[in-house]
Design an enzyme around this catalytic site. Structure first.
Site, PDB file in Angstrom:
ATOM      1  N   ASP A   1       0.841  -1.206   0.000  1.00 38.76           N
ATOM      2  CA  ASP A   1       0.000   0.000   0.000  1.00 38.76           C
ATOM      3  C   ASP A   1       0.873   1.252   0.000  1.00 38.76           C
ATOM      4  O   ASP A   1       2.067   1.194   0.322  1.00 38.76           O
ATOM      5  CB  ASP A   1      -0.929   0.000   1.227  1.00 38.76           C
ATOM      6  CG  ASP A   1      -0.162  -0.021   2.559  1.00 38.76           C
ATOM      7  OD1 ASP A   1       0.883  -0.716   2.634  1.00 38.76           O
ATOM      8  OD2 ASP A   1      -0.581   0.664   3.504  1.00 38.76           O
TER       9      ASP A   1
ATOM     10  N   ASP B   1       8.758   4.218  -1.115  1.00 42.53           N
ATOM     11  CA  ASP B   1       8.123   3.627   0.079  1.00 42.53           C
ATOM     12  C   ASP B   1       6.894   2.833  -0.328  1.00 42.53           C
ATOM     13  O   ASP B   1       5.818   3.380  -0.409  1.00 42.53           O
ATOM     14  CB  ASP B   1       7.767   4.747   1.058  1.00 42.53           C
ATOM     15  CG  ASP B   1       7.165   4.220   2.348  1.00 42.53           C
ATOM     16  OD1 ASP B   1       7.221   3.002   2.587  1.00 42.53           O
ATOM     17  OD2 ASP B   1       6.609   5.033   3.106  1.00 42.53           O
TER      18      ASP B   1
ATOM     19  N   GLU C   1       0.283  -1.423   5.582  1.00 46.97           N
ATOM     20  CA  GLU C   1       1.342  -0.976   6.493  1.00 46.97           C
ATOM     21  C   GLU C   1       1.130   0.480   6.897  1.00 46.97           C
ATOM     22  O   GLU C   1       1.361   0.865   8.039  1.00 46.97           O
ATOM     23  CB  GLU C   1       2.721  -1.138   5.826  1.00 46.97           C
ATOM     24  CG  GLU C   1       3.888  -0.968   6.789  1.00 46.97           C
ATOM     25  CD  GLU C   1       4.343   0.467   6.989  1.00 46.97           C
ATOM     26  OE1 GLU C   1       5.027   0.729   7.983  1.00 46.97           O
ATOM     27  OE2 GLU C   1       3.995   1.343   6.167  1.00 46.97           O
TER      28      GLU C   1
END
Ligand SMILES: [Zn+2]
Length: 455
Positions: A94, A125, A159
């Site tokens: 995610d 990320d 996350e």
């Protein structure tokens, strides 16, 4: 053929797979698995499907398990002949939302390549590391490297909202799928420059996080007659002053402090007594390192939000102050509770509640896996002359959900030695991942799997 495969051949294949690796990341970025934290959200299943199809083309089996509709988690495995040790590549699929798309230089879900970088939300990320993990697995499989232990890829959702639908859910419902001896995850690997030259930060643990809600009671009245009211806003200043004056206990027991004086060429080891002087001395030239020194040596208590009042001509009935708390792995909930009780002691009309959003956790800094990661990094970058710093991350990652299963988890996605970490823009506009670091990460992962698992 199997016996003739050398690690150097595999590393060569990483280098010649650059186009495939970049294309993998571009495709991952183009799937907008945005997690707002409010259901329905995330929609990570399409990411899992893309990864599963990519792996299937190399005959690597995987399964997708949804914790809720659309919230897929992917587990893939290269089985070894002994089944142990088990090495897990961890990733989250995610990404955080894009606030203002017009502020971006390139489309946030375009995955465009410019100046040797892949641009887009999640590029750094952490779809970049996920792409490196997939590529490493593909290369090991295609070369037919005989493995003793299992290599597991776990790419999970949620996350960015705490992992409830991702690693947290898997750990609670299907722990056997993510059971591993050692694992590598996001959260470390940025190159820092020290007097000793290039230095890499290995994240061995992370601080815990709590929210504190402090409710200040008053009595509402029309603002034109303030004598009839008991204005809670005046009481807020006392509370904020106490929080501002709070001096947290200093604790330099984290392994990072045992290494700092050598790396920074300090005259003496870091102690509870001298750590603040060190942080202050670093503040001008190295504000980032200075802040990390402070954050790793104490709990922080930071007011972040204040809410109260409904109208400009009405005195509020109640005001709520919200604070962010970050704890060291040595500090438990009871500790935080005692500190708050002390800070807010004796204040009338004040009540408070403490909510834990992430427990602190750490893996040992001296486990042989740390040396394996260091060694794999040396192989990946082709040099031995770098410093090594076992650090704590001030944020939290999925590692905290996996460590309780008995797994040693380190956060480490090594950037290329020349990469500029300031350009990554995680959770910010113009997020991007440099291709050189993607290659470095893939080389490191291949070398790590080779050392840990190869027969
Ligand atoms: Zn992340």
């Amino acid at each position: 053929m199997e016996d003739t495969v050398q690690l150097s051949d595999l590393l060569q294949q990483v280098d010649s797979s650059q186009d495939e690796l970049v294309s993998l990341l571009q495709n991952l970025v183009r799937i907008p698995s945005v997690n707002t934290g409010v259901m329905p959200t995330g929609n990570e299943t399409p990411v899992c499907q893309f990864v599963a199809q990519t792996l299937a083309r190399a005959n690597i089996g995987s399964q997708i398990i949804e914790s809720a509709p659309g919230r897929g988690n992917l587990i893939a495995r290269l089985p070894g002949s002994n089944g142990s040790p088990r090495l897990m590549f961890m990733a989250h699929t995610d990404v955080v939302p894009v606030e203002d798309e017009s502020q971006w230089q390139y489309p946030p879900f375009g995955g465009e390549v410019h100046n040797g970088r892949v641009y887009g939300r999640g590029a750094h990320d952490m779809k970049g590391m996920l792409a490196a993990e997939i590529m490493a697995m593909l290369i090991l499989k295609r070369a037919g490297v005989p493995l003793a232990g299992d290599l597991i890829l776990a790419a999970c959702g949620d996350e960015e909202a705490g992992g409830t639908y991702g690693f947290g859910w898997l750990a609670a419902t299907h722990p056997e799928l993510i059971q591993a001896d050692v694992a590598i995850n996001e959260g470390g690997g940025a190159p820092i420059k020290t007097p000793k030259g290039l230095t890499y930060l290995l994240n061995i643990g992370e601080k815990g996080r709590y929210e504190v809600h402090i409710m200040v009671q008053g009595r509402a009245w029309h603002a034109a007659l303030p004598w009839r009211a008991d204005n809670p806003l005046y009481k807020v200043s006392t509370i904020l002053k106490r929080i501002q004056d709070y001096r947290p206990q200093i604790d330099t027991s984290a392994p990072i402090f045992a290494h700092l004086h050598t790396l920074l060429d300090l005259p003496a080891p870091v102690t509870n007594e001298n750590v603040d002087a060190l942080a202050d001395a670093l503040a001008t030239d190295r504000p980032g390192e200075s802040a990390i020194v402070k954050a790793c040596s104490r709990m922080t208590l930071t007011p972040t939000m204040i809410r109260g009042g409904v109208k400009s001509n009405s005195i509020a009935e109640q005001v709520t102050i919200t604070c962010d708390v970050r704890t060291l792995p040595t500090q438990d909930t009871a500790y935080v509770y005692r500190e708050l009780q002390h800070i807010l002691d004796g204040l009338p009309d004040v009540s408070w509640e403490l909510v834990c959003t992430a427990t602190p956790s750490a893996s040992p800094a001296d486990h042989p896996f740390a040396e394996a990661v260091r060694r794999a990094t040396a192989i990946a970058i082709g040099r031995e002359d770098f410093g090594w710093l076992p650090g704590l991350t001030t944020g939290f990652t999925d590692a905290r959900l996996v460590r309780p299963l008995g797994t040693v988890v380190y956060g480490f996605a090594p950037s290329h030695p020349d990469a500029d970490p300031n350009l990554y823009g995680a959770h910010n506009k113009n997020e991007s991942q440099d291709i050189a670091s993607l290659i470095t990460q893939t080389r490191m992962l291949v070398a790590l799997a080779w050392q840990t698992l190869a027969r």
